[in-house]
Design a protein around this motif. Structure first.
Motif, PDB file in Angstrom:
ATOM      1  N   PHE A 182       0.646   1.582   0.256  1.00 56.52           N
ATOM      2  CA  PHE A 182      -0.073   1.148  -0.939  1.00 56.52           C
ATOM      3  C   PHE A 182      -1.388   1.943  -1.012  1.00 56.52           C
ATOM      4  O   PHE A 182      -2.427   1.473  -0.544  1.00 56.52           O
ATOM      5  CB  PHE A 182      -0.363  -0.355  -0.878  1.00 56.52           C
ATOM      6  N   PRO A 183      -1.356   3.154  -1.584  1.00 56.20           N
ATOM      7  CA  PRO A 183      -2.582   3.954  -1.638  1.00 56.20           C
ATOM      8  C   PRO A 183      -3.701   3.311  -2.447  1.00 56.20           C
ATOM      9  O   PRO A 183      -4.873   3.594  -2.215  1.00 56.20           O
ATOM     10  CB  PRO A 183      -2.127   5.266  -2.304  1.00 56.20           C
ATOM     11  N   LEU A 184      -3.333   2.447  -3.406  1.00 56.89           N
ATOM     12  CA  LEU A 184      -4.369   1.849  -4.249  1.00 56.89           C
ATOM     13  C   LEU A 184      -3.930   0.475  -4.748  1.00 56.89           C
ATOM     14  O   LEU A 184      -2.824   0.320  -5.271  1.00 56.89           O
ATOM     15  CB  LEU A 184      -4.680   2.762  -5.442  1.00 56.89           C
TER      16      LEU A 184
ATOM     17  N   PHE B  79      -3.219  -4.154 -10.225  1.00 59.29           N
ATOM     18  CA  PHE B  79      -2.559  -2.864 -10.397  1.00 59.29           C
ATOM     19  C   PHE B  79      -2.323  -2.260  -9.019  1.00 59.29           C
ATOM     20  O   PHE B  79      -3.239  -2.197  -8.194  1.00 59.29           O
ATOM     21  CB  PHE B  79      -3.433  -1.934 -11.232  1.00 59.29           C
ATOM     22  N   LEU B  80      -1.102  -1.829  -8.753  1.00 56.24           N
ATOM     23  CA  LEU B  80      -0.749  -1.296  -7.441  1.00 56.24           C
ATOM     24  C   LEU B  80      -0.060   0.056  -7.574  1.00 56.24           C
ATOM     25  O   LEU B  80       0.794   0.245  -8.458  1.00 56.24           O
ATOM     26  CB  LEU B  80       0.177  -2.250  -6.675  1.00 56.24           C
ATOM     27  N   VAL B  81      -0.432   0.985  -6.696  1.00 58.53           N
ATOM     28  CA  VAL B  81       0.297   2.249  -6.545  1.00 58.53           C
ATOM     29  C   VAL B  81       1.060   2.158  -5.237  1.00 58.53           C
ATOM     30  O   VAL B  81       0.480   1.814  -4.196  1.00 58.53           O
ATOM     31  CB  VAL B  81      -0.656   3.458  -6.533  1.00 58.53           C
TER      32      VAL B  81
ATOM     33  N   ASN C  31      -5.850  -2.169   2.593  1.00 58.36           N
ATOM     34  CA  ASN C  31      -5.429  -0.960   3.306  1.00 58.36           C
ATOM     35  C   ASN C  31      -4.059  -0.516   2.813  1.00 58.36           C
ATOM     36  O   ASN C  31      -3.460  -1.151   1.929  1.00 58.36           O
ATOM     37  CB  ASN C  31      -5.461  -1.174   4.822  1.00 58.36           C
ATOM     38  N   GLU C  32      -3.550   0.575   3.383  1.00 59.39           N
ATOM     39  CA  GLU C  32      -2.298   1.132   2.861  1.00 59.39           C
ATOM     40  C   GLU C  32      -1.085   0.252   3.174  1.00 59.39           C
ATOM     41  O   GLU C  32      -0.030   0.417   2.570  1.00 59.39           O
ATOM     42  CB  GLU C  32      -2.071   2.539   3.405  1.00 59.39           C
ATOM     43  N   GLN C  33      -1.258  -0.690   4.099  1.00 60.85           N
ATOM     44  CA  GLN C  33      -0.186  -1.663   4.355  1.00 60.85           C
ATOM     45  C   GLN C  33      -0.220  -2.818   3.349  1.00 60.85           C
ATOM     46  O   GLN C  33       0.621  -3.707   3.398  1.00 60.85           O
ATOM     47  CB  GLN C  33      -0.303  -2.236   5.773  1.00 60.85           C
TER      48      GLN C  33
END
Length: 660
Positions: free
Chosen positions: A67-69, A94-96, A359-361
Motif C-alpha cells: 500500500f504505497p499510499l 483513497f488507497l493505492v 505503512n506499506e503493509q
C-alpha cells in the motif's frame, strides 16, 4: 456474621472494579477513535485499519501486495463549503495498491461510513512511489551479486557491510527499459567505514540497475576505480575538535500563552483562520484559508500545497544523467517527514503536533511532533516618526509559522507557511542537509571541472537545480475568480513625458489556460493577481491577492531533453487551470517511470476559460545550486519562497488598528 459481612463487602468492590475496567476501555476506544468534527479531518488509525481490512476482504491480494499510499479521499468541494455544525458528511479513504508479483497498480476508494467499495480500478502502465521494501530488496540483491562484489574487491573493499546502497527511482528510461514495463531502481554504492556520513565517500562509477519484480540485477556498470575520500566526514561534536564558544542563552517567552487557537485541525490567529492536514504524498496541506476584516470572514484560498519537486543533476555521464528526483511523487514526500524538537527546528515557545500515516503493509502508525506551529518576532510591522509632535508611531510585527521537515536521502527540506498580520501569506522553503557528491581523483580545483566544483579532496559537488511547484486553489471572496497579469514599464520621452520619468502599469486578463502559461520578467516587475469576478472594493476595483515572486531560476535542461519533457511543469513559472477535483499534481499522478507530458501539460489541453471561474494557480520556483566548499560537510540553510499579498482586498492597512 463476619463471613457474611465480607461477602457483602466484596459486591461494591467488584462493581467498582468493573466500572473502572469499562471506563478504561472507553478511554482506550476514545484515544483510538478521535472525534471527527469536519470533512477535512485526517484519517484516524481506526479508519485506516477499516479501509485496509475492507479492501483485503473484497479483493484477493497476494502476500506481496503493498500500500504505497493511503489518504483521505478529499470530499466534494461544494460539500465542504456548505458544511455546518450538525450536518452529515462523507468519510472516504483513497488507497493505492501495488501487486509486485503481477506488476500491477490499483486504486481503491472505500466508503468508511457505509462500509462499501466505491471504486476499484487498475491503472495500467504506471509505477507507484518507491516503498521501504524496494530499498531493502535492492540492497539485498546488489550485495549478493558476484559482479558487484568483484567491483568492490577491486577497490579494496572486502567487508560488504561497510557499503551503503542507495536506491533511486530509475529516472530517464531507455526505449528498452520502457518496453519491459518492469519496476526498476538504480542503486548507488557508498563506503561507510567507521563513519556515518557516508555521502563523503561515493564509490564512483559503479551503478546497478535492479529489476524489483524479478529481484535481480539487470545490468551493472563499472567504469573503473576512482579514489574515494577516506576522511571522516562526521560532523557530531566528537568529530569536530575545537568548537566555537556557544552564544549566550536567548529565551523566547510567552508568559500569557500563545496567541493562536487550535480547535481540532482548525487554527485561528490575528484574523486568519484555516485548517491543516498532513498528506502522505504532499506533506502539509492548508484548507479554507480565510481572513476576518472586522466585518466579514472572507475566503482567500480553498486549498494550498506543495504539488511536486524535481531535482535535475547537471553531469551528462550515464551514471549521473538519470538523477532527476521527483521527491513528492517518486518518494511520497509526506511519509518522509520527521519528528522535530522544541528549541531546534522550531523555537521553545512552539507547539508540536502529531499525525497518523499508514505503512506499506497498510498498518496505521503515529509520528509524534511532525508538524510545528509557533509565533515569532519579525521586526517592524509599520512605523512613522512625526517630527512636529516628536511622537514615534510604531508597531512590532508578529508572524505565525506552520512547518514540517523532511529528509529525502541526503537532502533535508523544511516547508513553512507564514501568516503575517498585514494579510500576507508567505511560503518559505529551507534547503539543507548533505550534498550529493561525486568521487574524483582530483585534490585541487581544475578548469576541466565543468559540471561541478571541488568541495573537498576527492569530493566534487555536482551542479544541480531544485524546482518546487505549489498548487494554489484560490477562492478570493468566492469561487468566481479571474487572473490578471501586471507589467510595469517605463514610457518613452515625448510631449506627455518630457523628462522621461513616467512609469506605467498594465493589467491584462489571462483568459484561457494556454494563454496563462507564463514566466517571470524582471524588466517589467511582472506579477499575477487572482481577483474576484463579481465583487468590488470601496474604490470600485476588484479585490484580489497578488503572487509576489521571490528568488527564482529558469529550468536549464535544453529543449528536447528527456527531463524537460518529463518535468514540463518546471519549464514555466506560472500555470493557471480551471478547477478540477482530480488535478492535484503538476508532474502527473505517477511520475515514477512516467511518460512525457503528464500533469500540467495534460491539464491545459482542453484550454478552458479562466474568466469568472473557480481557478487554480500553479507556481514554480527554482534554485540553481553551484556547490561551494562552505556547503560541506553539511549545507547551511538556503531559503527560497514567495508571497501572496492582498491587493485591493482590504480598504486600508489591516494591521493599522493593532494596539501598542
Amino acid at each position: 456474621m463476619i463471613k457474611r459481612l465480607k461477602r457483602f463487602l466484596w459486591l461494591p468492590i467488584a462493581i467498582i472494579v468493573v466500572v473502572c475496567i469499562l471506563l478504561g476501555l472507553m478511554g482506550i476506544l476514545t484515544a483510538q477513535q478521535p472525534f471527527i468534527s469536519h470533512p477535512l479531518t485526517s484519517l484516524t488509525e481506526a479508519e485506516i485499519s477499516t479501509a485496509v481490512s475492507f479492501i483485503k476482504r473484497e479483493k484477493t491480494l497476494s502476500e506481496m501486495a503493498a500500500f504505497p499510499l493511503i489518504a483521505l479521499q478529499e470530499p466534494d468541494k461544494e460539500e465542504v463549503l456548505n458544511f455546518g455544525p450538525g450536518k452529515a458528511f462523507q468519510r472516504k479513504a483513497f488507497l493505492v495498491i501495488y501487486e509486485r508479483s503481477q506488476n500491477k497498480t490499483y486504486e481503491g476508494i472505500v466508503d468508511l461510513k457505509n462500509k462499501a467499495l466505491n471504486s476499484w480500478k487498475e491503472i495500467p502502465s504506471v509505477q507507484p512511489a518507491i516503498v521501504n521494501s524496494d530499498y531493502e530488496l535492492a540492497t539485498e540483491v546488489v550485495k549478493a551479486d558476484p559482479q558487484w562484489q568483484k567491483a568492490m574487491q577491486r577497490r579494496g573493499i572486502t567487508d560488504f557491510d561497510q557499503v551503503k546502497i542507495s536506491c533511486w527511482a530509475p529516472g530517464i528510461l531507455s526505449k528498452q527499459e520502457e518496453a519491459t514495463g518492469n519496476r526498476l531502481c538504480r542503486a548507488l554504492s557508498y563506503y561507510k567505514g567507521q563513519g556515518w556520513n557516508y555521502y563523503g565517500s561515493p564509490i564512483e562509477g559503479v551503478l546497478a540497475k535492479v529489476n524489483l519484480n524479478a529481484g535481480k540485477i539487470v545490468s551493472l556498470v563499472d567504469k573503473g576505480n576512482v579514489p574515494f575520500s577516506k576522511e571522516n566526514w562526521n560532523y557530531d561534536v566528537k568529530s569536530l575538535g575545537k568548537l566555537l564558544s556557544a552564544p549566550k542563552a536567548l529565551k523566547i517567552l510567552q508568559p500569557n500563552g500563545a496567541s493562536f487557537r487550535i480547535d481540532n485541525n482548525e487554527i485561528s490567529w490575528q484574523g486568519w483562520k484555516f485548517r491543516y492536514l498532513m498528506h502522505p504524498r504532499s506533506g502539509l496541506v492548508l484548507y479554507q484559508v480565510t481572513h476576518d476584516d472586522g466585518k466579514d470572514i472572507r475566503p482567500v484560498l480553498y486549498r494550498a500545497s506543495l504539488s511536486e519537486m524535481v531535482v535535475p543533476y547537471g553531469d551528462p555521464d550515464p551514471t549521473w544523467s538519470f538523477r532527476n528526483a521527483f521527491d513528492v511523487g517518486e518518494y511520497n514526500l509526506g511519509l518522509l517527514a520527521n519528528t522535530m524538537e522544541l528549541g531546534k527546528e522550531i523555537p521553545e515557545n512552539g507547539l508540536l503536533l502529531d499525525t497518523v500515516f499508514a505503512n506499506e503493509q497498510g498498518e496505521p502508525y503515529k509520528i509524534p511532533g511532525v508538524i510545528g506551529i509557533y509565533e515569532r518576532d519579525n521586526g517592524m510591522l509599520w512605523k512613522h516618526y512625526e517630527y512636529n509632535t516628536q511622537r514615534n508611531h510604531v508597531r512590532r510585527s508578529r508572524e505565525l509559522v506552520m512547518t514540517m521537515t523532511v529528509a529525502v536521502d541526503n537532502y533535508d527540506y523544511s516547508i513553512n507557511w507564514i501568516f503575517h498580520q498585514d494579510g500576507t501569506l508567505e511560503v518559505q522553503n529551507e534547503l539543507t542537509g548533505i550534498l550529493l557528491t561525486q568521487g574524483t581523483a582530483a585534490q585541487k580545483q581544475s578548469e576541466n571541472d565543468l559540471y561541478g566544483r571541488l568541495i573537498a579532496k576527492n569530493i566534487l559537488g555536482v551542479n544541480h537545480q531544485h524546482f518546487f511547484n505549489y498548487r494554489l486553489d484560490f477562492d478570493v471572496d468566492g469561487q468566481a475568480n479571474s487572473v490578471m497579469e501586471m507589467n510595469v514599464k517605463a514610457l518613452p520621452m515625448d510631449e506627455k513625458n518630457p523628462l522621461g520619468n513616467a512609469i506605467a502599469v498594465t493589467e491584462d486578463p489571462l483568459a484561457k489556460e494556454t494563454a496563462a502559461v507564463r514566466d517571470l520578467d524582471m524588466k517589467s516587475s511582472r506579477e499575477w493577481m487572482i481577483v474576484s469576478a463579481n465583487k468590488k472594493n470601496t474604490l470600485g476595483a476588484a479585490p484580489g491577492y497578488m503572487l509576489m515572486p521571490g528568488e527564482n531560476s529558469i529550468f536549464l535542461p535544453v529543449e528536447r531533453s528527456n527531463i524537460r519533457q518529463r518535468a514540463e511543469f518546471a519549464t514555466h513559472h506560472v500555470w493557471v487551470t480551471k478547477y478540477k477535483p482530480t488535478e492535484f499534481y503538476a508532474g502527473g499522478d505517477y511520475p515514477n517511470q512516467t511518460q512525457p507530458g503528464q500533469g500540467l501539460p495534460q491539464y491545459i489541453t482542453d484550454d478552458e476559460s479562466l474568466m469568472g471561474e473557480d481557478i487554480v494557480l500553479w507556481y514554480t520556483m527554482g534554485v540553481t545550486h553551484v556547490p561551494r566548499s562552505e556547503d560541506w560537510p553539511v549545507m547551511p540553510v538556503h531559503r527560497v519562497g514567495f508571497k501572496l499579498v492582498p491587493r485591493g482586498f482590504f480598504s486600508r492597512n489591516p494591521a493599522i488598528n493593532l494596539p501598542e
